[in-house]
Design a protein around this motif. Structure first.
Motif, short mmCIF file in Angstrom:
data_model
loop_
_atom_site.label_atom_id
_atom_site.label_comp_id
_atom_site.label_asym_id
_atom_site.label_seq_id
_atom_site.Cartn_x
_atom_site.Cartn_y
_atom_site.Cartn_z
N HIS A 196 41.27 28.07 -15.27
CA HIS A 196 39.90 28.57 -15.43
C HIS A 196 38.86 27.59 -14.91
O HIS A 196 37.75 27.98 -14.53
CB HIS A 196 39.62 28.91 -16.90
CG HIS A 196 39.88 27.78 -17.85
ND1 HIS A 196 39.04 26.70 -17.98
CD2 HIS A 196 40.91 27.57 -18.72
CE1 HIS A 196 39.52 25.86 -18.88
NE2 HIS A 196 40.66 26.35 -19.36
N GLY A 197 39.15 26.28 -14.90
CA GLY A 197 38.23 25.29 -14.35
C GLY A 197 36.98 25.06 -15.16
O GLY A 197 36.04 24.42 -14.68
N ALA A 198 36.94 25.56 -16.40
CA ALA A 198 35.74 25.43 -17.22
C ALA A 198 35.84 24.20 -18.12
O ALA A 198 36.90 23.61 -18.30
CB ALA A 198 35.55 26.68 -18.07
N GLN A 199 34.70 23.83 -18.69
CA GLN A 199 34.64 22.73 -19.63
C GLN A 199 33.85 23.18 -20.85
O GLN A 199 33.21 24.23 -20.85
CB GLN A 199 33.98 21.50 -19.01
CG GLN A 199 32.52 21.71 -18.63
CD GLN A 199 31.92 20.50 -17.94
OE1 GLN A 199 32.60 19.74 -17.28
NE2 GLN A 199 30.61 20.32 -18.09
N THR A 200 33.91 22.39 -21.91
CA THR A 200 33.17 22.74 -23.12
C THR A 200 31.68 22.87 -22.82
O THR A 200 31.09 22.01 -22.16
CB THR A 200 33.39 21.66 -24.19
OG1 THR A 200 34.78 21.67 -24.58
CG2 THR A 200 32.53 21.92 -25.42
N GLY A 201 31.09 23.96 -23.30
CA GLY A 201 29.68 24.22 -23.07
C GLY A 201 29.43 25.21 -21.96
O GLY A 201 28.31 25.72 -21.82
N ASP A 202 30.46 25.51 -21.15
CA ASP A 202 30.30 26.51 -20.09
C ASP A 202 30.24 27.91 -20.68
O ASP A 202 30.59 28.14 -21.85
CB ASP A 202 31.46 26.43 -19.10
CG ASP A 202 31.37 25.22 -18.19
OD1 ASP A 202 30.41 24.44 -18.35
OD2 ASP A 202 32.25 25.05 -17.33
N PHE A 203 29.83 28.87 -19.85
CA PHE A 203 29.71 30.26 -20.30
C PHE A 203 30.61 31.16 -19.47
O PHE A 203 30.78 30.97 -18.26
CB PHE A 203 28.26 30.74 -20.17
CG PHE A 203 27.34 30.11 -21.18
CD1 PHE A 203 27.06 30.75 -22.37
CD2 PHE A 203 26.76 28.88 -20.94
CE1 PHE A 203 26.21 30.18 -23.30
CE2 PHE A 203 25.91 28.30 -21.86
CZ PHE A 203 25.64 28.95 -23.05
N VAL A 204 31.19 32.14 -20.14
CA VAL A 204 32.03 33.13 -19.50
C VAL A 204 31.59 34.51 -19.96
O VAL A 204 31.24 34.71 -21.12
CB VAL A 204 33.53 32.90 -19.82
CG1 VAL A 204 33.80 33.01 -21.33
CG2 VAL A 204 34.41 33.87 -19.05
N THR A 205 31.60 35.46 -19.03
CA THR A 205 31.35 36.86 -19.38
C THR A 205 32.67 37.60 -19.27
O THR A 205 33.34 37.57 -18.24
CB THR A 205 30.32 37.49 -18.43
OG1 THR A 205 29.09 36.78 -18.55
CG2 THR A 205 30.08 38.96 -18.80
N ILE A 206 33.06 38.26 -20.37
CA ILE A 206 34.33 38.97 -20.45
C ILE A 206 34.06 40.46 -20.31
O ILE A 206 33.19 41.01 -20.99
CB ILE A 206 35.04 38.66 -21.78
CG1 ILE A 206 35.29 37.14 -21.90
CG2 ILE A 206 36.34 39.43 -21.88
CD1 ILE A 206 35.86 36.73 -23.24
#
Length: 743
Positions: free
Chosen positions: A133-143
């Motif tokens: 996913h390449g994300a880190q804590t604090g990032d946002f994702v739309t599901i």
């Protein structure tokens, strides 16, 4: 003895002792000077706009993240838009009180991921299973995709808590009553990686910087565990990493690489482990990988390289016609276009080499990393200050903090210089990085960390010309500069400056007060702005023991006076202004304050000079304001004096309550080194009803107040702490009787 007038020079002076400044003002908070007289600051009110779409987020009227930039413009359709960049998001608001639309660009989309969610009975924490996913804590994702797992609908936007390169947690609004499970199919749309709220450093001597700043830091994660000898490191995303030799930090190990494999996922190749005296070590899957971008030059970074500076996120933006070009410091440029349907607000898209943006093909040399973006008013060029050239043809492919590149005229997509266009580049020589740039009436001023340049349009073949205007200067940060009445003012590292055709030190009666109590490791948090209605330039900054903005200092350039204060409200909460914009397109100066309901990590938009109270929070509070004079002699100062009466002089125009009042305080002293004696605080009250009446021919208030004060010298103070009160001080008087010479 005759009545003694209490007349004081306008402005607050903290450059000497209170007694040496006799006849002036010494302490203050939330006041200003107008026509030489002191008055309480005007109030501020919270914008009532809410987030346009959010199933989880901060309270109503509060934005995600601490705001660092604001930009106001009007479209061809007449929509009054306001761009606000925070460390987590980029928003665009449509009109005062209008909805805040999320224009944050998208980084990555994964479609049709199966067994995407793991739920636990009774818990609102859901684990998401999305490889790489390449994300880190604090990032946002739309599901999206309509998945419902254990009775919980997963569609919507969520903030991520990182677990590994393949998993992370989200928090849902409901919890399953029964049936823990792993199930569901969904599409995940990831917004660009979030940025830091404040400047942070690595651990150890030399890890940070003193008196300077660093460029933005790219980051990713390891996709598999590595040992201490492996030379090819698999990572989730190589965006923002130089394609030629570079250096990264993983945990406490510095690693030099010679090339990268582009992609999502990608890899760092030809790695030399344990660089710069660090220890080669094993690292687990999901460990954070950060691009090492230490400062260079004296006073800017330690040579040991045992850590990196993690710069806070700061946005820059400019209009390209009615559209917007914007960028986060240390990242790529983005483009936001007005939708054909003016009620639809799309997300920004990256201006990336080889892509088509708003119908224009972006050429291969377009910078993919910039520190600052600006669109010139003259002939509409897009400028990248501190940037690179991915092709390594017209500039180095490695990020160069002193490089300036500009696109062709009337184009954001053509960056490759040719005889048929006006694209070009120039590298500045004085300093180690470009801090900021600002357009003025006749030139664009470019600030490095040690020099000031002027940039002017020349036309072909040179296109843009550069000349050094001043060397050996400093500037606190990208937002520390403002222009008013064709004069540019900025805060440096140890004093204030102005430029009006030539660079000058701006004399300040608060220089020692400000720079002896300022946190210069958080210098990039300094924000400047103007309040044209009162001829003021404001700077907000962090005090020495604070990592958040909590102080302000103001210069009135028409009356040449200074005053200061703090951003705490009546309840003691900090409402520091992290961004400021005085735009003629909206009726009042705007600022972004820390969200009262959401804490320091959220932002609230407020309008200054609106009302008389503090309306930044969910309820209206009084503004606690005061000013105290320096010590002055009672009579001629060699005898004791007995002050028995005070005749006040002030106005309550602008108040909105019945019988507004202010407190007068007299504080006696025997000698300059003595403690103040017992103070007396009589209250002066208006006899008029400001709730129903708005105009007055003669102010009416308490005629005289009685006190019993004995001393050789005294200080005078006026304050108010009631809601609905506005006041301006005139020339009050005290009645004194001789009281002998006895010490």
């Amino acid at each position: 003895m005759p009545l003694q007038k209490l007349e004081f020079k306008p402005g607050v002076n903290r450059e000497s002792t209170s007694y040496a400044n006799e006849g002036g003002w010494f302490e203050c908070n939330k006041i200003r000077f107008r026509s030489g007289q002191v008055e309480k600051l005007g109030g501020w009110a919270r914008d009532t706009g809410t987030l346009a779409t959010a199933n989880s987020g901060p309270p109503t009227g509060v934005l995600w993240g601490a705001a660092r930039s604001m930009w106001n413009w009007v479209t061809l359709s007449g929509y009054n838009l306001l761009g606000i960049g925070t460390n987590l998001k980029y928003y665009i608001q449509n009109g005062v009180g209008g909805a805040f639309y999320d224009a944050t660009p998208i980084r990555l989309t994964h479609t049709s991921i199966t067994n995407a969610f793991t739920t636990t009975v009774g818990s609102t924490t859901v684990r998401v299973n999305d490889p790489n996913h390449g994300a880190q804590t604090g990032d946002f994702v739309t599901i999206s995709g309509g998945a419902t797992v254990s009775g919980i609908a997963m569609n919507g936007e969520y903030q991520i808590t990182y677990l590994s390169s393949n998993t992370y947690n989200i928090t849902t609004t409901g919890a399953p009553a029964s049936g823990s499970t792993t199930a569901g199919t969904a599409t995940f749309t990831y917004q660009i990686t979030s940025g830091n709220e404040i400047y942070t450093t690595g651990v150890g001597w030399g890890a940070g910087n003193w008196g300077g700043s660093v460029t933005g830091v790219a980051s990713t994660t390891i996709t598999a565990a590595i040992n201490s000898t492996i030379s090819v490191i698999p990572v989730a995303n190589t965006a923002g990493f130089a394609t030629t030799p570079g250096q990264v930090l993983i945990d406490s190990e510095l690693i030099t690489y010679t090339s990268i494999t582009l992609g999502i996922p990608g890899s760092l190749n030809g790695c030399v482990r344990g660089a710069n005296g660090t220890v080669a070590a094993s690292h687990s899957s999901g460990a954070l990988v950060q691009l090492n971008t230490p400062f260079i030059g004296w006073g800017r970074a330690a040579p040991s390289g045992l850590g990196v500076g993690l710069q806070m996120r700061i946005w820059s933006q400019s209009n390209f016609g009615e559209n917007l070009v914007f960028a986060a410091r240390g990242g790529p440029m983005y483009y936001w276009a007005v939708n054909a349907n003016p009620t639809v607000f799309d997300r920004g898209v990256e201006i990336a080499a080889g892509t088509t943006v708003d119908g224009a093909l972006v050429d291969d040399t377009c910078p993919d990393t910039v520190n600052l973006v600006l669109v010139s008013d003259a002939s509409r060029f897009v400028f990248a200050f501190g940037c690179n050239d991915p092709t390594n043809t017209y500039a180095t492919s490695v990020f160069d903090p002193m490089q300036i590149r500009w696109s062709d005229q009337e184009s954001f997509s053509v960056w490759q210089p040719a005889t048929t266009n006006q694209a070009g580049d120039y590298r500045l020589s004085r300093g180690s990085s470009i801090v900021t740039a600002i357009q003025t009436r006749q030139e664009t001023l470019v600030f490095t960390d040690s020099a000031l340049y002027g940039m002017q349009y020349l036309g072909p073949p040179y296109v843009w010309g550069f000349q050094i205007l001043e060397d050996n200067i400093s500037i606190a940060g990208p937002n520390a500069v403002a222009t008013a009445s064709n004069v540019t003012y900025w805060m440096g590292m140890d004093k204030f400056y102005m430029y009006s055709g030539r660079t000058q030190t701006l004399p300040s009666t608060l220089r020692e007060y400000v720079f002896s109590d300022i946190n210069l490791t958080q210098q990039y948090q300094v924000s400047a702005g103007t309040n044209e209605g009162y001829n003021e330039v404001w700077w907000s900054y962090c005090s020495a023991n604070s990592t958040v903005v909590d102080r302000y200092v103001v210069y009135n350039y028409l009356e040449n006076v200074w005053h200061y204060g703090d951003w705490s409200n009546a309840n003691g909460a900090n409402q520091g202004r992290t961004a400021w914009l005085d735009s003629a397109l909206r009726t009042a100066p705007m600022a972004c304050a820390y969200g009262v309901a959401g804490g320091n990590t959220n932002a609230t938009l407020v309008y200054h000079e609106t009302g008389v109270d503090d309306g930044a929070g969910t309820s209206t509070l009084p503004i606690l304001s005061y000013i105290q004079s320096s010590d002055f002699d009672i009579g001629d100062g060699h005898n004791y004096g007995f002050v028995w009466r005070m005749i006040p002089d002030l106005t309550f125009d602008g108040s909105i309550i019945n019988n507004p009042s202010a407190d007068f305080t007299v504080r006696p002293r025997r000698f300059p080194g003595s403690n103040y004696g017992a103070s007396q605080e009589p209250t002066v009250t208006s006899t008029q009803n400001y709730q129903t009446q708005r105009t007055y021919t003669v102010q009416q208030f308490t005629e005289q107040v009685y006190v019993r004060i004995r001393g050789r010298q005294m200080a005078f103070k006026i304050s108010s702490n009631d809601a609905g009160v506005q006041w301006q001080l005139g020339v009050s008087r005290i009645d004194i009787r001789p009281d002998g010479r006895k010490a």
